[in-house]
Write a protein that holds these residues in place. Structure first.
Motif, PDB file in Angstrom:
ATOM      1  N   ILE A 298      46.698  69.526  23.421  1.00 41.59           N
ATOM      2  CA  ILE A 298      47.622  68.936  22.633  1.00 41.59           C
ATOM      3  C   ILE A 298      49.012  69.535  22.759  1.00 41.59           C
ATOM      4  CG2 ILE A 298      46.993  70.233  20.596  1.00 41.59           C
ATOM      5  CD1 ILE A 298      47.534  67.721  18.887  1.00 41.59           C
ATOM      6  N   GLY A 299      50.038  68.632  22.950  1.00 43.16           N
ATOM      7  CA  GLY A 299      51.514  69.043  22.982  1.00 43.16           C
ATOM      8  C   GLY A 299      51.867  69.472  24.474  1.00 43.16           C
ATOM      9  N   SER A 300      50.898  69.372  25.336  1.00 38.82           N
ATOM     10  CA  SER A 300      51.529  69.915  26.651  1.00 38.82           C
ATOM     11  C   SER A 300      52.543  69.013  27.378  1.00 38.82           C
ATOM     12  CB  SER A 300      50.191  70.078  27.564  1.00 38.82           C
ATOM     13  OG  SER A 300      49.538  68.997  27.695  1.00 38.82           O
ATOM     14  N   GLY A 301      52.378  67.578  27.080  1.00 40.95           N
ATOM     15  CA  GLY A 301      53.297  66.667  27.697  1.00 40.95           C
ATOM     16  C   GLY A 301      52.537  65.899  28.863  1.00 40.95           C
ATOM     17  N   LYS A 302      51.301  65.558  28.568  1.00 38.00           N
ATOM     18  CA  LYS A 302      50.637  64.678  29.437  1.00 38.00           C
ATOM     19  C   LYS A 302      51.142  63.191  29.640  1.00 38.00           C
ATOM     20  CE  LYS A 302      46.850  65.141  26.977  1.00 38.00           C
ATOM     21  NZ  LYS A 302      47.302  66.133  26.152  1.00 38.00           N
TER      22      LYS A 302
ATOM     23  N   ALA B  76      39.533  74.944  35.527  1.00 39.69           N
ATOM     24  CA  ALA B  76      39.096  73.554  36.361  1.00 39.69           C
ATOM     25  C   ALA B  76      39.903  72.952  37.075  1.00 39.69           C
ATOM     26  CB  ALA B  76      38.465  72.853  35.088  1.00 39.69           C
ATOM     27  N   ALA B  77      41.153  73.528  37.081  1.00 44.72           N
ATOM     28  CA  ALA B  77      42.270  72.636  37.766  1.00 44.72           C
ATOM     29  C   ALA B  77      42.342  73.012  39.105  1.00 44.72           C
ATOM     30  CB  ALA B  77      43.516  73.278  37.004  1.00 44.72           C
ATOM     31  N   ASP B  78      42.533  71.979  39.982  1.00 44.09           N
ATOM     32  CA  ASP B  78      42.911  71.664  41.421  1.00 44.09           C
ATOM     33  C   ASP B  78      44.640  72.222  41.369  1.00 44.09           C
ATOM     34  OD1 ASP B  78      40.186  71.259  42.561  1.00 44.09           O
ATOM     35  OD2 ASP B  78      40.508  69.333  41.491  1.00 44.09           O
ATOM     36  N   ASP B  79      45.110  71.469  40.707  1.00 41.66           N
ATOM     37  CA  ASP B  79      46.952  71.600  40.690  1.00 41.66           C
ATOM     38  C   ASP B  79      47.146  71.865  39.179  1.00 41.66           C
ATOM     39  OD1 ASP B  79      46.892  70.489  43.400  1.00 41.66           O
ATOM     40  OD2 ASP B  79      46.243  68.896  42.539  1.00 41.66           O
ATOM     41  N   ILE B  80      48.112  72.519  39.027  1.00 40.81           N
ATOM     42  CA  ILE B  80      48.672  72.897  37.788  1.00 40.81           C
ATOM     43  C   ILE B  80      50.259  72.801  37.708  1.00 40.81           C
ATOM     44  CG2 ILE B  80      49.150  74.900  35.900  1.00 40.81           C
ATOM     45  CD1 ILE B  80      46.724  76.241  37.478  1.00 40.81           C
ATOM     46  N   LEU B  81      50.704  71.857  36.632  1.00 37.35           N
ATOM     47  CA  LEU B  81      51.937  71.612  36.504  1.00 37.35           C
ATOM     48  C   LEU B  81      52.582  72.371  35.079  1.00 37.35           C
ATOM     49  CD1 LEU B  81      53.737  68.097  36.851  1.00 37.35           C
ATOM     50  CD2 LEU B  81      54.501  69.815  35.292  1.00 37.35           C
ATOM     51  N   LEU B  82      53.259  73.280  35.267  1.00 42.53           N
ATOM     52  CA  LEU B  82      53.794  74.109  34.240  1.00 42.53           C
ATOM     53  C   LEU B  82      55.057  73.092  33.482  1.00 42.53           C
ATOM     54  CD1 LEU B  82      53.898  76.786  32.451  1.00 42.53           C
ATOM     55  CD2 LEU B  82      55.424  77.789  34.009  1.00 42.53           C
ATOM     56  N   ASN B  83      54.639  72.860  32.190  1.00 36.00           N
ATOM     57  CA  ASN B  83      55.777  72.443  31.422  1.00 36.00           C
ATOM     58  C   ASN B  83      55.961  73.127  30.034  1.00 36.00           C
ATOM     59  OD1 ASN B  83      57.313  70.319  30.186  1.00 36.00           O
ATOM     60  ND2 ASN B  83      55.550  69.332  29.200  1.00 36.00           N
ATOM     61  N   ASP B  84      56.772  74.293  30.181  1.00 40.97           N
ATOM     62  CA  ASP B  84      56.999  75.176  29.293  1.00 40.97           C
ATOM     63  C   ASP B  84      58.234  74.918  28.565  1.00 40.97           C
ATOM     64  OD1 ASP B  84      58.449  75.882  31.326  1.00 40.97           O
ATOM     65  OD2 ASP B  84      57.854  78.019  31.467  1.00 40.97           O
ATOM     66  N   GLY B  85      59.033  73.983  28.722  1.00 44.88           N
ATOM     67  CA  GLY B  85      60.144  73.809  27.835  1.00 44.88           C
ATOM     68  C   GLY B  85      61.393  72.912  28.362  1.00 44.88           C
TER      69      GLY B  85
ATOM     70  N   GLN C 181      53.007  74.448  22.462  1.00 46.76           N
ATOM     71  CA  GLN C 181      52.049  73.516  22.071  1.00 46.76           C
ATOM     72  C   GLN C 181      52.338  73.290  20.703  1.00 46.76           C
ATOM     73  OE1 GLN C 181      48.466  75.014  24.177  1.00 46.76           O
ATOM     74  NE2 GLN C 181      47.811  72.912  23.605  1.00 46.76           N
ATOM     75  N   ILE C 182      52.160  74.509  19.914  1.00 43.17           N
ATOM     76  CA  ILE C 182      52.166  74.570  18.438  1.00 43.17           C
ATOM     77  C   ILE C 182      53.632  73.722  17.801  1.00 43.17           C
ATOM     78  CG2 ILE C 182      52.318  75.676  16.373  1.00 43.17           C
ATOM     79  CD1 ILE C 182      50.226  77.701  17.764  1.00 43.17           C
ATOM     80  N   ARG C 183      54.815  74.323  18.390  1.00 42.98           N
ATOM     81  CA  ARG C 183      55.936  73.969  18.165  1.00 42.98           C
ATOM     82  C   ARG C 183      56.197  72.218  18.406  1.00 42.98           C
ATOM     83  NH1 ARG C 183      58.829  77.357  21.024  1.00 42.98           N
ATOM     84  NH2 ARG C 183      59.336  75.737  22.782  1.00 42.98           N
ATOM     85  N   ARG C 184      55.849  71.893  19.401  1.00 44.12           N
ATOM     86  CA  ARG C 184      56.155  70.406  19.855  1.00 44.12           C
ATOM     87  C   ARG C 184      55.307  69.693  18.992  1.00 44.12           C
ATOM     88  NH1 ARG C 184      54.879  71.047  26.295  1.00 44.12           N
ATOM     89  NH2 ARG C 184      57.148  71.690  27.027  1.00 44.12           N
ATOM     90  N   VAL C 185      54.049  70.046  18.663  1.00 44.76           N
ATOM     91  CA  VAL C 185      52.807  69.095  17.779  1.00 44.76           C
ATOM     92  C   VAL C 185      53.579  69.241  16.467  1.00 44.76           C
ATOM     93  CG1 VAL C 185      50.735  68.670  17.034  1.00 44.76           C
ATOM     94  CG2 VAL C 185      50.974  69.277  19.053  1.00 44.76           C
ATOM     95  N   MET C 186      54.114  70.260  15.938  1.00 49.67           N
ATOM     96  CA  MET C 186      54.617  70.192  14.603  1.00 49.67           C
ATOM     97  C   MET C 186      55.962  69.514  14.360  1.00 49.67           C
ATOM     98  SD  MET C 186      54.184  74.378  13.732  1.00 49.67           S
ATOM     99  CE  MET C 186      55.136  74.238  12.075  1.00 49.67           C
ATOM    100  N   GLN C 187      56.590  69.448  15.621  1.00 53.15           N
ATOM    101  CA  GLN C 187      58.127  68.719  15.545  1.00 53.15           C
ATOM    102  C   GLN C 187      57.621  67.414  15.440  1.00 53.15           C
ATOM    103  OE1 GLN C 187      60.158  70.390  18.680  1.00 53.15           O
ATOM    104  NE2 GLN C 187      61.237  71.912  17.625  1.00 53.15           N
ATOM    105  N   ARG C 188      56.912  66.743  16.252  1.00 48.84           N
ATOM    106  CA  ARG C 188      56.673  65.339  16.416  1.00 48.84           C
ATOM    107  C   ARG C 188      55.692  64.727  15.203  1.00 48.84           C
ATOM    108  NH1 ARG C 188      52.615  65.478  21.607  1.00 48.84           N
ATOM    109  NH2 ARG C 188      50.667  65.473  20.591  1.00 48.84           N
TER     110      ARG C 188
END
Length: 207
Positions: free
Chosen positions: A14-18, A172-181, A141-148
């Protein structure tokens, strides 16, 4: 559901930006099938799940607008595992049915299934060719979900506790996309993955 010749399962906490990442893939030609959006359609006014939910849980769980009272249901299933199982027994077959229909009818270069609980379900990992995890640190994650969502940190952490750990998702990932801000980096990262997926899709027979 029959496995597509090439398909991607997109997930993240949750809040990762899927959804943001999925929209970027969609803009590049991928067919986006979002199981969360399908679930919302099923529980909107006149959705296929409304009458079964009314029969199982009572009219109090249906709002004045005819849609599922999400807040009430969230509270009910969060504290009662049996009610959670009952809700899932209604929703999961309908979500699977609508997902299969969307996979057959949504145009695109290749399908991306957006599944928040992809790793937790177990079955999805075998259904797709590649698992793409959108990742970010838990404090982000926590900051994004609290804001929205105007939820407290305690509430967000409680939701996160119901999901698999960050480590399990990454394993479990074959590919990882970092969305850290820094979202300005996302289009280039998606471009790279999209080109890779197009090449992989081209190697497999279509149909």
């Amino acid at each position: 559901m029959d496995k597509k010749p090439f398909s991607v399962g997109l997930t993240g906490g949750i809040g990762s930006g899927k959804s943001t990442v999925a929209d970027l893939f969609g803009a590049r030609g991928a067919a986006i099938i979002d199981t969360d959006r399908i679930a919302h359609q099923l529980t909107a006014a006149d959705g296929l799940a409304i009458e079964p939910i009314r029969q199982a849980f009572g009219a109090d769980f249906i709002g004045a607008d005819g849609a599922l009272d999400r807040a009430r249901m969230r509270e009910a299933v969060f504290t009662d595992p049996e009610r959670k199982k009952l809700l899932e027994s209604i929703l999961h077959p309908l979500i699977r049915q609508e997902t299969e229909h969307a996979a057959r009818t949504t145009p695109g270069d290749y399908p991306i299934f957006v599944v928040p609980l992809l790793v937790e379900s177990g079955r999805w990992v075998q259904r797709v060719s590649r698992v793409l995890v959108v990742d970010c640190p838990e404090d982000v994650q926590i900051r994004r979900v609290m804001q929205r969502s105007q939820l407290s940190e305690e509430q967000v952490r409680a939701i996160m506790a119901t999901q698999t750990s960050r480590e399990s998702r990454l394993a479990a990932a074959d590919d990882i996309l970092l969305n850290d801000g820094d979202t300005s980096r996302l289009p280039a990262l998606v471009d790279t993955l999209h080109e890779r997926y197009l090449a992989l899709a081209a190697q497999l027979p279509q149909g």
